[in-house]
Design a protein around this motif. Structure first.
Motif, PDB file in Angstrom:
ATOM      1  N   ARG A  59      -2.023   1.827   2.856  1.00 54.99           N
ATOM      2  CA  ARG A  59      -1.138   2.539   3.678  1.00 54.99           C
ATOM      3  C   ARG A  59      -0.468   1.777   4.858  1.00 54.99           C
ATOM      4  NH1 ARG A  59      -2.392   8.262   2.829  1.00 54.99           N
ATOM      5  NH2 ARG A  59      -1.230   8.881   4.759  1.00 54.99           N
ATOM      6  N   TRP A  60       0.568   1.856   5.176  1.00 58.31           N
ATOM      7  CA  TRP A  60       1.192   1.299   6.277  1.00 58.31           C
ATOM      8  C   TRP A  60       2.244   2.034   6.983  1.00 58.31           C
ATOM      9  CZ3 TRP A  60       1.632  -2.029   1.513  1.00 58.31           C
ATOM     10  CH2 TRP A  60       0.947  -3.057   1.592  1.00 58.31           C
ATOM     11  N   THR A  61       1.989   2.371   8.258  1.00 53.26           N
ATOM     12  CA  THR A  61       2.948   3.063   9.180  1.00 53.26           C
ATOM     13  C   THR A  61       4.214   2.269   9.146  1.00 53.26           C
ATOM     14  OG1 THR A  61       2.191   1.759  10.987  1.00 53.26           O
ATOM     15  CG2 THR A  61       1.209   3.927  10.684  1.00 53.26           C
ATOM     16  N   TRP A  62       5.360   2.454   9.442  1.00 54.08           N
ATOM     17  CA  TRP A  62       6.639   1.835   9.699  1.00 54.08           C
ATOM     18  C   TRP A  62       6.424   0.597  10.479  1.00 54.08           C
ATOM     19  CZ3 TRP A  62      10.816   0.638   7.589  1.00 54.08           C
ATOM     20  CH2 TRP A  62      11.802   0.024   8.085  1.00 54.08           C
ATOM     21  N   GLU A  63       5.571   0.739  11.571  1.00 48.13           N
ATOM     22  CA  GLU A  63       5.376  -0.500  12.543  1.00 48.13           C
ATOM     23  C   GLU A  63       4.527  -1.477  11.714  1.00 48.13           C
ATOM     24  OE1 GLU A  63       3.399   0.605  16.043  1.00 48.13           O
ATOM     25  OE2 GLU A  63       3.683  -1.109  17.000  1.00 48.13           O
ATOM     26  N   GLU A  64       3.282  -1.048  10.938  1.00 48.18           N
ATOM     27  CA  GLU A  64       2.579  -1.938  10.214  1.00 48.18           C
ATOM     28  C   GLU A  64       3.508  -2.362   9.196  1.00 48.18           C
ATOM     29  OE1 GLU A  64      -1.456   0.683  10.955  1.00 48.18           O
ATOM     30  OE2 GLU A  64      -0.463   1.075   9.256  1.00 48.18           O
ATOM     31  N   PHE A  65       4.158  -1.877   8.338  1.00 52.45           N
ATOM     32  CA  PHE A  65       5.063  -2.436   7.369  1.00 52.45           C
ATOM     33  C   PHE A  65       5.906  -3.486   7.842  1.00 52.45           C
ATOM     34  CE2 PHE A  65       8.418  -2.942   4.266  1.00 52.45           C
ATOM     35  CZ  PHE A  65       7.691  -2.749   2.983  1.00 52.45           C
TER      36      PHE A  65
END
Ligand SMILES: Nc1nc2c(c(=O)[nH]1)N[C@H]1C(S)=C(S)[C@@H](COP(=O)(O)O)O[C@H]1N2
Ligand SMILES: [Mo]
Length: 211
Positions: A59-65
């Motif tokens: 799972r990635w947030t937008w920032e992590e992605f």
């Protein structure tokens, strides 16, 4: 804007070079095609998920992605409605790259991948194609963020890389706009247009338009 003569000339060139698939014609525009309406996006709530036949769900947030390694890929995209757009440059995350870096680990039981988009659109591909260099989880087109109509903030993209005869090329509907997740599967499952009568494989060079 391109005049018709210029368009024809460029089309001829692509044909000569063997880059114009059967039944396609060159467009300088970028048509917008989808079922339903353009979903609203709140990047603070956006999550991208990889699940199913993988060792661990991701799972990635937008920032992590956006911290994932990116690639730039130049491709020709071919729409089943017969337009082709040449030399488009996409930037984004490669699934092959994620697997090579050990960030995603498909299980031996993973054979197919379903792309899930906001609003419920899905499309299916064999894992082999998802793992090719011509499939990208794209955030940018020609240096700019993808526009809302074309799938902002993230879409699947698949196209033809002229120098790469080793790779299969499928029609553009096999890339989901407003992409929110990848489901790794053992069995194939038809997506939205595939259920509606489009060809399950959609090979551009074999003209697999409808089932
Ligand atoms: N989420 C979503 N993605 C989608 C579709 C759709 O209806 N919904 N249509 C597909 C089809 S049929 C095509 S031809 C391409 C069109 O992409 P474009 O509008 O950027 O040209 O998006 C594909 N991805
Ligand atoms: Mo399409």
């Amino acid at each position: 804007m391109a005049n018709p003569q210029q368009r024809k000339k460029e089309q001829k060139k692509m044909q000569k070079e063997g880059r114009l698939p059967p039944g396609q014609s060159l467009t300088k525009k970028f048509p917008v095609l989808h079922y339903g309406s353009v979903p609203e996006v709140d990047l603070s709530e956006w999550v991208f998920r990889i699940w199913g036949e993988v060792e661990e769900e991701r799972r990635w947030t937008w920032e992590e992605f956006n911290a994932l390694p990116t690639r730039e890929v130049k491709m020709d995209v071919h729409c089943v409605t017969r337009w082709s757009k040449f030399d488009t440059v996409w930037k984004g995350v490669s699934v092959k790259g994620l697997v090579e870096e050990g960030i995603v680990k498909p299980l031996p039981s993973a054979n197919f991948v379903t792309q899930h988009a906001a609003g419920g659109y899905t499309t299916n591909l064999p894992l082999d194609i998802i793992m090719q260099d011509n499939f990208l989880l794209a955030t940018h087109l020609d240096g700019e963020p993808i526009t809302p109509d074309h799938g902002y903030p993230l879409r699947g993209v698949v196209g033809h890389m002229p120098e790469r005869e080793d790779m299969k090329t499928v029609y553009f509907w096999k890339g989901a706009k407003w992409l929110r997740g990848l489901e790794f599967r053992t069995e194939d499952k038809k997506g939205f247009w595939e259920e509606a009568g489009y060809h399950n494989e959609g090979d551009v060079w074999k003209e697999q338009r409808r089932a």
